[in-house]
Design a protein around this motif. Structure first.
Motif, PDB file in Angstrom:
ATOM      1  N   ILE A  72       1.530  -2.759   4.117  1.00  0.00           N
ATOM      2  CA  ILE A  72       2.149  -2.301   2.869  1.00  0.00           C
ATOM      3  C   ILE A  72       2.189  -3.447   1.867  1.00  0.00           C
ATOM      4  O   ILE A  72       1.846  -3.274   0.692  1.00  0.00           O
ATOM      5  N   ARG A  73       2.577  -4.636   2.329  1.00  0.00           N
ATOM      6  CA  ARG A  73       2.648  -5.804   1.451  1.00  0.00           C
ATOM      7  C   ARG A  73       1.296  -6.080   0.812  1.00  0.00           C
ATOM      8  O   ARG A  73       1.196  -6.301  -0.398  1.00  0.00           O
ATOM      9  N   GLN A  74       0.235  -6.070   1.619  1.00  0.00           N
ATOM     10  CA  GLN A  74      -1.093  -6.356   1.077  1.00  0.00           C
ATOM     11  C   GLN A  74      -1.522  -5.294   0.064  1.00  0.00           C
ATOM     12  O   GLN A  74      -2.094  -5.603  -0.970  1.00  0.00           O
ATOM     13  N   LYS A  75      -1.212  -4.032   0.345  1.00  0.00           N
ATOM     14  CA  LYS A  75      -1.580  -2.953  -0.584  1.00  0.00           C
ATOM     15  C   LYS A  75      -0.807  -3.060  -1.896  1.00  0.00           C
ATOM     16  O   LYS A  75      -1.353  -2.782  -2.958  1.00  0.00           O
ATOM     17  N   VAL A  76       0.465  -3.496  -1.825  1.00  0.00           N
ATOM     18  CA  VAL A  76       1.244  -3.692  -3.057  1.00  0.00           C
ATOM     19  C   VAL A  76       0.640  -4.837  -3.863  1.00  0.00           C
ATOM     20  O   VAL A  76       0.482  -4.728  -5.085  1.00  0.00           O
ATOM     21  N   ILE A  77       0.289  -5.929  -3.206  1.00  0.00           N
ATOM     22  CA  ILE A  77      -0.342  -7.060  -3.898  1.00  0.00           C
ATOM     23  C   ILE A  77      -1.632  -6.600  -4.575  1.00  0.00           C
ATOM     24  O   ILE A  77      -1.893  -6.930  -5.741  1.00  0.00           O
ATOM     25  N   ASP A  78      -2.438  -5.827  -3.851  1.00  0.00           N
ATOM     26  CA  ASP A  78      -3.690  -5.323  -4.416  1.00  0.00           C
ATOM     27  C   ASP A  78      -3.425  -4.430  -5.629  1.00  0.00           C
ATOM     28  O   ASP A  78      -4.138  -4.501  -6.636  1.00  0.00           O
ATOM     29  N   GLU A  79      -2.397  -3.593  -5.546  1.00  0.00           N
ATOM     30  CA  GLU A  79      -2.064  -2.696  -6.652  1.00  0.00           C
ATOM     31  C   GLU A  79      -1.584  -3.476  -7.870  1.00  0.00           C
ATOM     32  O   GLU A  79      -1.933  -3.163  -9.006  1.00  0.00           O
ATOM     33  N   LEU A  80      -0.776  -4.513  -7.642  1.00  0.00           N
ATOM     34  CA  LEU A  80      -0.330  -5.363  -8.747  1.00  0.00           C
ATOM     35  C   LEU A  80      -1.506  -6.069  -9.413  1.00  0.00           C
ATOM     36  O   LEU A  80      -1.561  -6.184 -10.643  1.00  0.00           O
ATOM     37  N   ASP A  81      -2.450  -6.572  -8.599  1.00  0.00           N
ATOM     38  CA  ASP A  81      -3.650  -7.222  -9.137  1.00  0.00           C
ATOM     39  C   ASP A  81      -4.517  -6.254  -9.937  1.00  0.00           C
ATOM     40  O   ASP A  81      -5.160  -6.644 -10.910  1.00  0.00           O
ATOM     41  N   PHE A  82      -4.518  -4.994  -9.535  1.00  0.00           N
ATOM     42  CA  PHE A  82      -5.357  -3.978 -10.170  1.00  0.00           C
ATOM     43  C   PHE A  82      -4.844  -3.578 -11.553  1.00  0.00           C
ATOM     44  O   PHE A  82      -5.630  -3.251 -12.439  1.00  0.00           O
ATOM     45  N   ASP A  83      -3.523  -3.627 -11.757  1.00  0.00           N
ATOM     46  CA  ASP A  83      -2.922  -3.179 -13.023  1.00  0.00           C
ATOM     47  C   ASP A  83      -3.115  -4.250 -14.092  1.00  0.00           C
ATOM     48  O   ASP A  83      -2.588  -5.355 -13.977  1.00  0.00           O
ATOM     49  N   PRO A  84      -3.853  -3.942 -15.179  1.00  0.00           N
ATOM     50  CA  PRO A  84      -4.124  -4.950 -16.208  1.00  0.00           C
ATOM     51  C   PRO A  84      -2.900  -5.341 -17.039  1.00  0.00           C
ATOM     52  O   PRO A  84      -2.918  -6.373 -17.705  1.00  0.00           O
ATOM     53  N   SER A  85      -1.835  -4.554 -16.985  1.00  0.00           N
ATOM     54  CA  SER A  85      -0.640  -4.879 -17.775  1.00  0.00           C
ATOM     55  C   SER A  85       0.294  -5.844 -17.049  1.00  0.00           C
ATOM     56  O   SER A  85       1.347  -6.196 -17.572  1.00  0.00           O
ATOM     57  N   ILE A  86      -0.113  -6.273 -15.841  1.00  0.00           N
ATOM     58  CA  ILE A  86       0.731  -7.143 -15.030  1.00  0.00           C
ATOM     59  C   ILE A  86       0.015  -8.451 -14.736  1.00  0.00           C
ATOM     60  O   ILE A  86      -1.148  -8.460 -14.339  1.00  0.00           O
ATOM     61  N   ASP A  87       0.740  -9.570 -14.917  1.00  0.00           N
ATOM     62  CA  ASP A  87       0.233 -10.875 -14.492  1.00  0.00           C
ATOM     63  C   ASP A  87       0.788 -11.114 -13.090  1.00  0.00           C
ATOM     64  O   ASP A  87       1.880 -11.661 -12.916  1.00  0.00           O
ATOM     65  N   ALA A  88       0.045 -10.674 -12.085  1.00  0.00           N
ATOM     66  CA  ALA A  88       0.513 -10.693 -10.696  1.00  0.00           C
ATOM     67  C   ALA A  88       0.614 -12.087 -10.101  1.00  0.00           C
ATOM     68  O   ALA A  88       1.222 -12.262  -9.050  1.00  0.00           O
ATOM     69  N   ALA A  89       0.069 -13.084 -10.779  1.00  0.00           N
ATOM     70  CA  ALA A  89       0.070 -14.439 -10.244  1.00  0.00           C
ATOM     71  C   ALA A  89       1.480 -14.992 -10.061  1.00  0.00           C
ATOM     72  O   ALA A  89       1.705 -15.876  -9.231  1.00  0.00           O
ATOM     73  N   HIS A  90       2.439 -14.482 -10.814  1.00  0.00           N
ATOM     74  CA  HIS A  90       3.806 -15.000 -10.745  1.00  0.00           C
ATOM     75  C   HIS A  90       4.780 -14.037 -10.064  1.00  0.00           C
ATOM     76  O   HIS A  90       5.989 -14.168 -10.211  1.00  0.00           O
ATOM     77  N   ILE A  91       4.233 -13.073  -9.333  1.00  0.00           N
ATOM     78  CA  ILE A  91       5.076 -12.089  -8.665  1.00  0.00           C
ATOM     79  C   ILE A  91       4.903 -12.222  -7.159  1.00  0.00           C
ATOM     80  O   ILE A  91       3.793 -12.156  -6.640  1.00  0.00           O
ATOM     81  N   GLY A  92       6.032 -12.417  -6.471  1.00  0.00           N
ATOM     82  CA  GLY A  92       6.024 -12.474  -5.017  1.00  0.00           C
ATOM     83  C   GLY A  92       6.375 -11.110  -4.449  1.00  0.00           C
ATOM     84  O   GLY A  92       7.128 -10.346  -5.047  1.00  0.00           O
ATOM     85  N   VAL A  93       5.826 -10.807  -3.284  1.00  0.00           N
ATOM     86  CA  VAL A  93       6.061  -9.511  -2.646  1.00  0.00           C
ATOM     87  C   VAL A  93       6.527  -9.741  -1.211  1.00  0.00           C
ATOM     88  O   VAL A  93       5.890 -10.462  -0.450  1.00  0.00           O
ATOM     89  N   ALA A  94       7.638  -9.115  -0.871  1.00  0.00           N
ATOM     90  CA  ALA A  94       8.135  -9.105   0.508  1.00  0.00           C
ATOM     91  C   ALA A  94       8.403  -7.657   0.876  1.00  0.00           C
ATOM     92  O   ALA A  94       8.795  -6.858   0.030  1.00  0.00           O
ATOM     93  N   VAL A  95       8.193  -7.318   2.151  1.00  0.00           N
ATOM     94  CA  VAL A  95       8.413  -5.949   2.609  1.00  0.00           C
ATOM     95  C   VAL A  95       9.189  -5.995   3.915  1.00  0.00           C
ATOM     96  O   VAL A  95       8.845  -6.741   4.829  1.00  0.00           O
ATOM     97  N   GLU A  96      10.247  -5.185   3.971  1.00  0.00           N
ATOM     98  CA  GLU A  96      11.026  -5.059   5.193  1.00  0.00           C
ATOM     99  C   GLU A  96      11.395  -3.594   5.371  1.00  0.00           C
ATOM    100  O   GLU A  96      12.066  -3.014   4.517  1.00  0.00           O
ATOM    101  N   ASN A  97      10.903  -3.011   6.455  1.00  0.00           N
ATOM    102  CA  ASN A  97      11.142  -1.588   6.751  1.00  0.00           C
ATOM    103  C   ASN A  97      10.726  -0.678   5.598  1.00  0.00           C
ATOM    104  O   ASN A  97      11.406   0.282   5.276  1.00  0.00           O
ATOM    105  N   GLY A  98       9.631  -1.028   4.945  1.00  0.00           N
ATOM    106  CA  GLY A  98       9.122  -0.207   3.860  1.00  0.00           C
ATOM    107  C   GLY A  98       9.772  -0.443   2.515  1.00  0.00           C
ATOM    108  O   GLY A  98       9.384   0.154   1.520  1.00  0.00           O
ATOM    109  N   ILE A  99      10.771  -1.314   2.466  1.00  0.00           N
ATOM    110  CA  ILE A  99      11.438  -1.654   1.203  1.00  0.00           C
ATOM    111  C   ILE A  99      10.742  -2.882   0.627  1.00  0.00           C
ATOM    112  O   ILE A  99      10.703  -3.938   1.259  1.00  0.00           O
TER     113      ILE A  99
END
Length: 173
Positions: free
Chosen positions: A6-33
């Motif tokens: 899930i974490r990797q897919k969220v990172i990929d989705e953030l990278d895909f969205d052109p309105s987001i600068d994903a380089a400064h966003i961290g992603v953590a996932v615990e129990n789907g949250i």
């Protein structure tokens, strides 16, 4: 689906969205949250990041580091437990607890319940303690023999229905 995937897919989705600068966003996932941390240039970018994370299959919820708790509970311990239940989640950097404790009893009822609890406790000299209730605030005055007795008195006050604040003016004697 596991949290790592899930974490990797969220990172990929953030990278895909052109309105987001994903380089400064961290992603953590615990129990789907999903917890998003870091910095964004605007509120619009924050909202876009949250929406992108929500698109990913398996995501049960999205938070961005700060969590606001709201609502109404019957008891103070429920408010405290709500706080404790999320304070250790990965990625939570702050909690705003606006949960209200709704009074279920009148001031005389609250006072009577606290005094009864104090008298049931064999370790306390209940007659040496004065309990005053003003709306949803309890004021404790008097003398206890040890620190643990002071805690027993405070716990009794917090256990009464509808108590939102306890002022402890107890002294050790």
């Amino acid at each position: 689906m596991g949290d790592k995937l899930i974490r990797q897919k969220v990172i990929d989705e953030l990278d895909f969205d052109p309105s987001i600068d994903a380089a400064h966003i961290g992603v953590a996932v615990e129990n789907g949250i999903v917890t998003l941390t870091g910095h964004v240039a605007s509120y619009a970018e924050r909202v876009a990041a949250e929406k992108s994370a929500q698109k990913v299959r398996g995501v049960r919820g999205v938070v961005d580091g700060w969590v606001t708790l709201s609502g109404t509970v019957d008891w103070q311990f429920q408010k405290e437990e709500a706080y404790r239940s999320i304070e250790r989640l990965a990625g939570v950097t702050g909690i705003i607890n606006t949960i209200a404790v709704a009074p279920k009893a009148s001031a005389p009822d609250v006072r009577a319940k606290i005094l009864a609890a104090l008298k049931r406790n064999a370790e306390l000299e209940a007659d040496a303690i004065t309990v005053t209730v003003k709306d949803t605030k309890v004021v404790l005055e008097g003398k206890v023999n040890a620190w643990h007795e002071r805690q027993l008195v405070e716990n009794a006050a917090w256990s009464a229905p509808g108590v939102r604040a306890v002022e402890d003016h107890l002294t050790l004697g």
